[in-house]
Design an enzyme around this catalytic site. Structure first.
Site, PDB file in Angstrom:
ATOM      1  N   TYR A  21      53.488  48.639  31.657  1.00 25.10           N
ATOM      2  CA  TYR A  21      53.761  47.611  30.649  1.00 25.10           C
ATOM      3  C   TYR A  21      52.655  46.567  30.541  1.00 25.10           C
ATOM      4  CZ  TYR A  21      55.359  45.438  34.989  1.00 25.10           C
ATOM      5  OH  TYR A  21      55.444  44.974  36.271  1.00 25.10           O
ATOM      6  N   CYS A  22      51.477  46.800  31.085  1.00 22.44           N
ATOM      7  CA  CYS A  22      50.423  45.795  31.139  1.00 22.44           C
ATOM      8  C   CYS A  22      50.062  45.276  29.746  1.00 22.44           C
ATOM      9  CB  CYS A  22      49.178  46.347  31.811  1.00 22.44           C
ATOM     10  SG  CYS A  22      47.824  45.150  31.905  1.00 22.44           S
ATOM     11  N   SER A 121      53.159  39.556  42.204  1.00 20.22           N
ATOM     12  CA  SER A 121      53.876  40.412  41.253  1.00 20.22           C
ATOM     13  C   SER A 121      54.682  41.470  41.995  1.00 20.22           C
ATOM     14  CB  SER A 121      52.885  41.088  40.297  1.00 20.22           C
ATOM     15  OG  SER A 121      52.208  40.131  39.517  1.00 20.22           O
ATOM     16  N   ARG A 133      54.952  50.204  38.388  1.00 18.41           N
ATOM     17  CA  ARG A 133      53.730  49.691  39.011  1.00 18.41           C
ATOM     18  C   ARG A 133      53.251  50.662  40.084  1.00 18.41           C
ATOM     19  NH1 ARG A 133      52.900  44.405  37.747  1.00 18.41           N
ATOM     20  NH2 ARG A 133      51.627  44.070  39.600  1.00 18.41           N
ATOM     21  N   ASP A 272      46.806  33.116  27.120  1.00 14.62           N
ATOM     22  CA  ASP A 272      46.633  34.393  27.807  1.00 14.62           C
ATOM     23  C   ASP A 272      47.086  35.569  26.954  1.00 14.62           C
ATOM     24  OD1 ASP A 272      46.013  36.055  29.959  1.00 14.62           O
ATOM     25  OD2 ASP A 272      48.031  35.930  30.775  1.00 14.62           O
TER      26      ASP A 272
END
Length: 366
Positions: A21-22, A121, A133, A272
Protein backbone atom coordinates in the site's frame (compact mmCIF):
# COMPACT_ATOMS: atom_id res chain seq x y z
CA UNK A 1 9.84 32.30 10.69
CA UNK A 2 10.03 31.63 14.40
CA UNK A 3 8.81 27.99 14.35
CA UNK A 4 9.63 25.76 11.40
CA UNK A 5 8.66 22.15 10.75
CA UNK A 6 10.46 20.19 8.05
CA UNK A 7 9.85 16.64 6.83
CA UNK A 8 13.05 15.48 5.16
CA UNK A 9 13.44 12.56 2.75
CA UNK A 10 17.20 11.92 2.80
CA UNK A 11 16.89 8.67 0.83
CA UNK A 12 14.08 9.96 -1.44
CA UNK A 13 11.70 7.06 -2.13
CA UNK A 14 14.28 4.28 -1.70
CA UNK A 15 13.13 1.50 0.62
CA UNK A 16 14.21 -1.96 1.74
CA UNK A 17 10.60 -3.18 2.00
CA UNK A 18 7.92 -3.70 -0.63
CA UNK A 19 4.72 -2.72 1.14
CA UNK A 20 1.63 -3.29 -0.98
CA UNK A 21 0.00 0.00 0.00
CA UNK A 22 3.01 2.36 -0.18
CA UNK A 23 1.54 5.76 -1.08
CA UNK A 24 4.96 7.27 -1.73
CA UNK A 25 5.71 4.74 -4.46
CA UNK A 26 2.61 6.05 -6.23
CA UNK A 27 3.59 9.67 -5.60
CA UNK A 28 7.07 9.00 -7.02
CA UNK A 29 5.63 7.32 -10.10
CA UNK A 30 3.55 10.42 -10.85
CA UNK A 31 6.44 12.88 -11.23
CA UNK A 32 9.17 13.48 -13.79
CA UNK A 33 11.96 12.14 -11.54
CA UNK A 34 10.74 9.14 -9.52
CA UNK A 35 13.79 8.94 -7.24
CA UNK A 36 16.25 11.74 -6.45
CA UNK A 37 18.86 9.48 -4.87
CA UNK A 38 20.63 10.05 -1.56
CA UNK A 39 20.85 13.56 -0.13
CA UNK A 40 24.27 15.16 -0.62
CA UNK A 41 26.08 16.84 2.28
CA UNK A 42 25.93 20.27 0.66
CA UNK A 43 22.15 19.94 0.31
CA UNK A 44 21.81 18.93 3.97
CA UNK A 45 23.92 21.88 5.09
CA UNK A 46 22.03 24.36 2.91
CA UNK A 47 18.76 23.02 4.26
CA UNK A 48 19.99 23.57 7.80
CA UNK A 49 21.43 26.99 7.03
CA UNK A 50 18.08 28.17 5.65
CA UNK A 51 16.05 26.51 8.39
CA UNK A 52 18.09 27.88 11.29
CA UNK A 53 18.60 31.39 9.93
CA UNK A 54 15.60 33.00 11.61
CA UNK A 55 13.91 30.41 13.79
CA UNK A 56 13.34 29.97 17.50
CA UNK A 57 12.34 26.34 17.18
CA UNK A 58 12.93 23.88 14.35
CA UNK A 59 11.42 20.41 14.12
CA UNK A 60 13.33 18.13 11.78
CA UNK A 61 11.50 14.93 10.88
CA UNK A 62 12.89 12.20 8.63
CA UNK A 63 10.79 9.94 6.47
CA UNK A 64 11.02 8.04 3.21
CA UNK A 65 11.00 5.66 1.57
CA UNK A 66 13.12 4.40 4.41
CA UNK A 67 15.29 7.19 5.85
CA UNK A 68 17.77 4.90 7.65
CA UNK A 69 19.07 3.86 4.20
CA UNK A 70 20.88 7.23 4.25
CA UNK A 71 23.19 5.67 6.80
CA UNK A 72 24.02 6.38 10.42
CA UNK A 73 27.21 8.26 9.53
CA UNK A 74 25.21 10.74 7.44
CA UNK A 75 22.80 11.29 10.31
CA UNK A 76 25.72 11.95 12.64
CA UNK A 77 27.13 14.50 10.19
CA UNK A 78 23.68 16.08 9.91
CA UNK A 79 23.33 16.58 13.66
CA UNK A 80 26.89 17.89 13.88
CA UNK A 81 26.13 20.39 11.11
CA UNK A 82 22.90 21.44 12.84
CA UNK A 83 24.80 22.21 16.04
CA UNK A 84 27.53 24.05 14.14
CA UNK A 85 25.14 26.17 12.05
CA UNK A 86 22.75 26.97 14.89
CA UNK A 87 24.09 30.45 15.56
CA UNK A 88 20.72 31.70 16.83
CA UNK A 89 20.58 28.80 19.31
CA UNK A 90 17.18 27.68 18.12
CA UNK A 91 15.57 24.73 19.85
CA UNK A 92 15.94 21.70 17.58
CA UNK A 93 13.71 18.66 17.84
CA UNK A 94 14.24 15.45 15.87
CA UNK A 95 11.90 12.66 14.80
CA UNK A 96 12.16 9.75 12.38
CA UNK A 97 9.67 7.31 10.87
CA UNK A 98 11.14 3.89 10.15
CA UNK A 99 10.20 0.33 9.32
CA UNK A 100 12.77 -0.72 11.92
CA UNK A 101 14.56 -3.31 9.80
CA UNK A 102 18.01 -1.68 9.97
CA UNK A 103 17.92 -0.60 13.59
CA UNK A 104 20.68 -1.87 15.90
CA UNK A 105 22.42 -0.80 19.11
CA UNK A 106 24.33 2.00 17.35
CA UNK A 107 21.17 3.50 15.88
CA UNK A 108 19.38 3.26 19.23
CA UNK A 109 22.26 4.94 21.08
CA UNK A 110 22.30 7.75 18.51
CA UNK A 111 18.54 8.30 18.84
CA UNK A 112 18.80 8.37 22.61
CA UNK A 113 21.74 10.77 22.65
CA UNK A 114 20.00 13.32 20.44
CA UNK A 115 16.44 12.92 21.71
CA UNK A 116 14.88 11.49 18.55
CA UNK A 117 11.19 10.59 18.70
CA UNK A 118 10.80 7.43 16.63
CA UNK A 119 7.73 6.32 14.73
CA UNK A 120 7.88 2.56 14.18
CA UNK A 121 5.74 1.12 11.41
CA UNK A 122 3.95 -2.01 12.55
CA UNK A 123 0.58 -3.20 11.27
CA UNK A 124 -0.24 -5.52 14.15
CA UNK A 125 0.36 -9.19 14.89
CA UNK A 126 2.42 -11.26 12.46
CA UNK A 127 -0.40 -12.27 10.12
CA UNK A 128 -1.66 -8.71 9.64
CA UNK A 129 1.80 -7.19 9.37
CA UNK A 130 3.11 -9.73 6.86
CA UNK A 131 -0.01 -9.53 4.70
CA UNK A 132 1.18 -6.13 3.42
CA UNK A 133 4.74 -5.52 4.62
CA UNK A 134 7.53 -7.79 3.35
CA UNK A 135 11.15 -7.25 2.34
CA UNK A 136 12.51 -7.12 -1.21
CA UNK A 137 12.79 -10.91 -1.25
CA UNK A 138 9.16 -11.30 -0.18
CA UNK A 139 10.14 -12.48 3.29
CA UNK A 140 8.58 -11.57 6.62
CA UNK A 141 10.01 -8.62 8.56
CA UNK A 142 7.72 -8.91 11.59
CA UNK A 143 10.32 -10.36 13.97
CA UNK A 144 12.81 -7.65 13.03
CA UNK A 145 10.28 -4.91 13.83
CA UNK A 146 9.44 -6.45 17.21
CA UNK A 147 13.16 -6.72 17.92
CA UNK A 148 13.58 -3.05 16.98
CA UNK A 149 10.80 -2.07 19.39
CA UNK A 150 12.46 -4.05 22.19
CA UNK A 151 15.79 -2.38 21.45
CA UNK A 152 14.30 1.12 21.48
CA UNK A 153 12.56 0.42 24.77
CA UNK A 154 15.71 -1.05 26.33
CA UNK A 155 17.74 2.00 25.26
CA UNK A 156 15.13 4.44 26.55
CA UNK A 157 14.26 5.89 23.15
CA UNK A 158 10.79 7.43 22.97
CA UNK A 159 8.75 5.79 20.22
CA UNK A 160 5.22 5.25 19.00
CA UNK A 161 3.59 2.73 16.70
CA UNK A 162 2.13 3.67 13.34
CA UNK A 163 -0.32 1.24 11.71
CA UNK A 164 -1.97 1.43 8.32
CA UNK A 165 -5.57 0.26 8.40
CA UNK A 166 -6.51 -1.96 5.49
CA UNK A 167 -9.69 -3.79 4.56
CA UNK A 168 -8.28 -6.83 6.36
CA UNK A 169 -7.15 -5.18 9.59
CA UNK A 170 -10.42 -3.22 9.81
CA UNK A 171 -12.15 -6.51 10.62
CA UNK A 172 -9.61 -7.41 13.32
CA UNK A 173 -9.63 -4.25 15.43
CA UNK A 174 -10.09 -6.07 18.74
CA UNK A 175 -7.28 -8.53 18.04
CA UNK A 176 -5.11 -5.62 16.91
CA UNK A 177 -5.81 -3.66 20.10
CA UNK A 178 -5.17 -6.62 22.37
CA UNK A 179 -1.92 -7.40 20.56
CA UNK A 180 -0.63 -3.86 21.11
CA UNK A 181 -1.68 -3.98 24.76
CA UNK A 182 0.15 -7.29 25.18
CA UNK A 183 3.29 -5.67 23.77
CA UNK A 184 2.91 -2.69 26.16
CA UNK A 185 2.72 -0.23 23.27
CA UNK A 186 1.13 2.85 24.79
CA UNK A 187 1.21 5.32 21.89
CA UNK A 188 -0.60 4.30 18.72
CA UNK A 189 -1.44 6.04 15.47
CA UNK A 190 -3.79 4.49 12.93
CA UNK A 191 -3.84 5.77 9.36
CA UNK A 192 -6.42 4.53 6.84
CA UNK A 193 -4.85 3.14 3.68
CA UNK A 194 -4.39 5.77 0.98
CA UNK A 195 -5.33 4.74 -2.54
CA UNK A 196 -3.26 5.57 -5.60
CA UNK A 197 -4.08 8.81 -7.42
CA UNK A 198 -5.61 6.96 -10.37
CA UNK A 199 -7.46 4.35 -8.28
CA UNK A 200 -11.16 4.08 -9.11
CA UNK A 201 -12.34 1.66 -6.41
CA UNK A 202 -11.30 2.29 -2.81
CA UNK A 203 -9.28 -0.45 -1.11
CA UNK A 204 -10.67 0.42 2.35
CA UNK A 205 -14.38 1.08 2.23
CA UNK A 206 -16.26 3.50 4.42
CA UNK A 207 -18.25 0.72 6.17
CA UNK A 208 -15.02 -1.15 6.91
CA UNK A 209 -13.40 1.94 8.40
CA UNK A 210 -16.54 2.68 10.41
CA UNK A 211 -16.41 -0.82 11.91
CA UNK A 212 -12.77 -0.32 12.82
CA UNK A 213 -13.37 3.05 14.49
CA UNK A 214 -16.33 1.85 16.55
CA UNK A 215 -14.62 -1.34 17.72
CA UNK A 216 -11.36 0.44 18.57
CA UNK A 217 -13.20 3.25 20.34
CA UNK A 218 -15.13 0.85 22.59
CA UNK A 219 -11.92 -0.83 23.72
CA UNK A 220 -10.07 2.45 24.21
CA UNK A 221 -13.02 4.06 26.03
CA UNK A 222 -13.39 1.15 28.43
CA UNK A 223 -9.73 1.22 29.37
CA UNK A 224 -9.74 5.01 29.76
CA UNK A 225 -12.67 4.83 32.17
CA UNK A 226 -10.83 2.13 34.14
CA UNK A 227 -7.75 4.34 34.42
CA UNK A 228 -5.80 2.07 32.08
CA UNK A 229 -6.02 4.15 28.92
CA UNK A 230 -3.40 4.33 26.19
CA UNK A 231 -2.82 7.04 23.60
CA UNK A 232 -4.54 6.63 20.23
CA UNK A 233 -3.74 9.79 18.34
CA UNK A 234 -7.04 10.22 16.48
CA UNK A 235 -9.13 9.68 19.62
CA UNK A 236 -6.82 11.91 21.66
CA UNK A 237 -7.37 14.70 19.15
CA UNK A 238 -11.13 14.24 19.16
CA UNK A 239 -11.17 14.31 22.96
CA UNK A 240 -9.22 17.59 22.88
CA UNK A 241 -11.77 19.00 20.45
CA UNK A 242 -14.64 17.97 22.72
CA UNK A 243 -12.81 19.85 25.48
CA UNK A 244 -12.65 22.96 23.32
CA UNK A 245 -9.03 22.69 22.19
CA UNK A 246 -7.75 22.64 18.60
CA UNK A 247 -6.44 19.37 17.15
CA UNK A 248 -2.70 18.95 16.65
CA UNK A 249 -3.12 16.50 13.75
CA UNK A 250 -3.02 18.46 10.49
CA UNK A 251 -5.63 16.29 8.74
CA UNK A 252 -8.19 17.32 11.38
CA UNK A 253 -7.81 21.07 10.92
CA UNK A 254 -10.07 21.23 7.87
CA UNK A 255 -7.66 23.35 5.84
CA UNK A 256 -3.99 22.86 5.04
CA UNK A 257 -0.95 24.84 5.99
CA UNK A 258 2.32 24.42 4.16
CA UNK A 259 4.07 21.44 5.75
CA UNK A 260 7.52 21.75 4.20
CA UNK A 261 8.55 18.39 2.76
CA UNK A 262 12.14 18.33 1.49
CA UNK A 263 13.19 15.75 -1.09
CA UNK A 264 16.80 14.56 -1.26
CA UNK A 265 17.72 16.99 -4.07
CA UNK A 266 16.58 19.91 -1.91
CA UNK A 267 13.23 20.32 -3.66
CA UNK A 268 10.49 21.52 -1.32
CA UNK A 269 6.78 20.64 -1.41
CA UNK A 270 3.78 21.60 0.76
CA UNK A 271 2.82 18.13 1.99
CA UNK A 272 4.11 14.57 2.13
CA UNK A 273 1.08 13.42 0.11
CA UNK A 274 1.78 15.96 -2.66
CA UNK A 275 5.48 15.66 -3.48
CA UNK A 276 4.58 16.20 -7.13
CA UNK A 277 6.02 18.42 -9.85
CA UNK A 278 2.87 20.55 -9.82
CA UNK A 279 3.37 21.48 -6.18
CA UNK A 280 7.13 22.06 -6.13
CA UNK A 281 7.64 25.27 -4.11
CA UNK A 282 11.33 25.72 -4.78
CA UNK A 283 14.69 24.32 -3.70
CA UNK A 284 16.77 24.97 -0.59
CA UNK A 285 19.78 25.75 -2.82
CA UNK A 286 18.03 28.75 -4.35
CA UNK A 287 15.07 29.68 -2.15
CA UNK A 288 14.32 30.52 1.47
CA UNK A 289 11.48 28.87 3.37
CA UNK A 290 9.64 32.14 3.92
CA UNK A 291 9.70 32.90 0.20
CA UNK A 292 8.56 29.36 -0.64
CA UNK A 293 5.65 29.65 1.79
CA UNK A 294 4.53 32.76 -0.10
CA UNK A 295 4.95 31.20 -3.57
CA UNK A 296 2.08 30.85 -6.03
CA UNK A 297 2.09 27.06 -5.65
CA UNK A 298 1.86 27.31 -1.85
CA UNK A 299 -1.03 29.76 -2.05
CA UNK A 300 -2.87 27.58 -4.55
CA UNK A 301 -2.38 24.52 -2.37
CA UNK A 302 -3.95 26.28 0.61
CA UNK A 303 -6.80 27.65 -1.49
CA UNK A 304 -7.65 24.16 -2.75
CA UNK A 305 -7.64 22.81 0.80
CA UNK A 306 -10.37 25.30 1.72
CA UNK A 307 -12.74 23.84 -0.84
CA UNK A 308 -15.31 21.84 1.09
CA UNK A 309 -18.04 19.57 -0.25
CA UNK A 310 -21.25 21.63 -0.21
CA UNK A 311 -23.16 19.14 1.94
CA UNK A 312 -20.56 19.41 4.73
CA UNK A 313 -21.85 22.76 5.95
CA UNK A 314 -25.25 21.23 6.70
CA UNK A 315 -23.77 18.31 8.62
CA UNK A 316 -24.17 18.09 12.38
CA UNK A 317 -20.59 16.89 12.73
CA UNK A 318 -18.82 19.40 10.50
CA UNK A 319 -17.11 21.08 13.47
CA UNK A 320 -15.49 17.75 14.34
CA UNK A 321 -14.83 16.40 10.85
CA UNK A 322 -14.08 19.72 9.06
CA UNK A 323 -14.06 17.88 5.77
CA UNK A 324 -11.11 15.70 6.68
CA UNK A 325 -7.74 15.49 4.92
CA UNK A 326 -7.39 17.13 1.51
CA UNK A 327 -6.09 13.87 0.08
CA UNK A 328 -9.36 12.17 1.04
CA UNK A 329 -11.30 14.77 -0.98
CA UNK A 330 -9.64 14.04 -4.30
CA UNK A 331 -10.26 14.52 -7.14
CA UNK A 332 -11.25 18.16 -7.53
CA UNK A 333 -13.63 18.64 -10.46
CA UNK A 334 -14.98 21.96 -11.74
CA UNK A 335 -13.52 23.76 -8.76
CA UNK A 336 -15.18 21.46 -6.22
CA UNK A 337 -13.68 18.60 -4.21
CA UNK A 338 -15.18 15.16 -3.97
CA UNK A 339 -16.94 14.13 -0.77
CA UNK A 340 -14.52 12.74 1.79
CA UNK A 341 -14.19 9.04 0.99
CA UNK A 342 -14.96 8.21 4.64
CA UNK A 343 -17.81 10.71 5.05
CA UNK A 344 -20.43 8.15 6.05
CA UNK A 345 -17.99 6.37 8.37
CA UNK A 346 -17.24 9.59 10.23
CA UNK A 347 -20.90 10.58 10.55
CA UNK A 348 -21.92 7.21 11.94
CA UNK A 349 -18.89 7.07 14.21
CA UNK A 350 -19.58 10.52 15.69
CA UNK A 351 -23.22 9.57 16.25
CA UNK A 352 -22.00 6.42 17.99
CA UNK A 353 -19.20 7.92 20.10
CA UNK A 354 -20.14 11.49 21.02
CA UNK A 355 -21.77 10.51 24.33
CA UNK A 356 -18.67 8.52 25.24
CA UNK A 357 -16.39 11.45 24.49
CA UNK A 358 -18.62 13.71 26.59
CA UNK A 359 -18.37 11.29 29.52
CA UNK A 360 -14.60 11.15 29.11
CA UNK A 361 -14.44 14.93 29.27
CA UNK A 362 -16.23 14.81 32.61
CA UNK A 363 -14.09 11.89 33.76
CA UNK A 364 -10.78 13.64 33.07
CA UNK A 365 -11.91 17.02 34.40
CA UNK A 366 -12.61 15.68 37.92
Amino acid sequence: MRNLNLLIKPASGACNLRCKYCFYADVSANRHVPNYGMMAHDTAEELLRKALADSKRVTLGFQGGEPTLWGLDNFRLFVEAANRLNASRAEIQYSLQTNGVLLNEDWAAFFKEHGFLIGLSLDGHRELHDSNRVDAAGQSCFSRVIKAASLLRKTGVEFNILSVITSKSAHHAEKLYRFYRSQNFAHLQFIPRIDDFECIETSLTSPQYELFLKTMFDLWYRDCMLGQGISIRYFDNLLNMFMGHPPEQCSMNGTCQVQFTVESDGGVYPCDFYVLDKWRLGNVHTDGFEAMSASAAAKQFIVESRLIWKECFRCRWYKLCRGGCKRDREPIRNGMPSPNRFCEAYKDFFNYSHEGFTKLCMHFSR
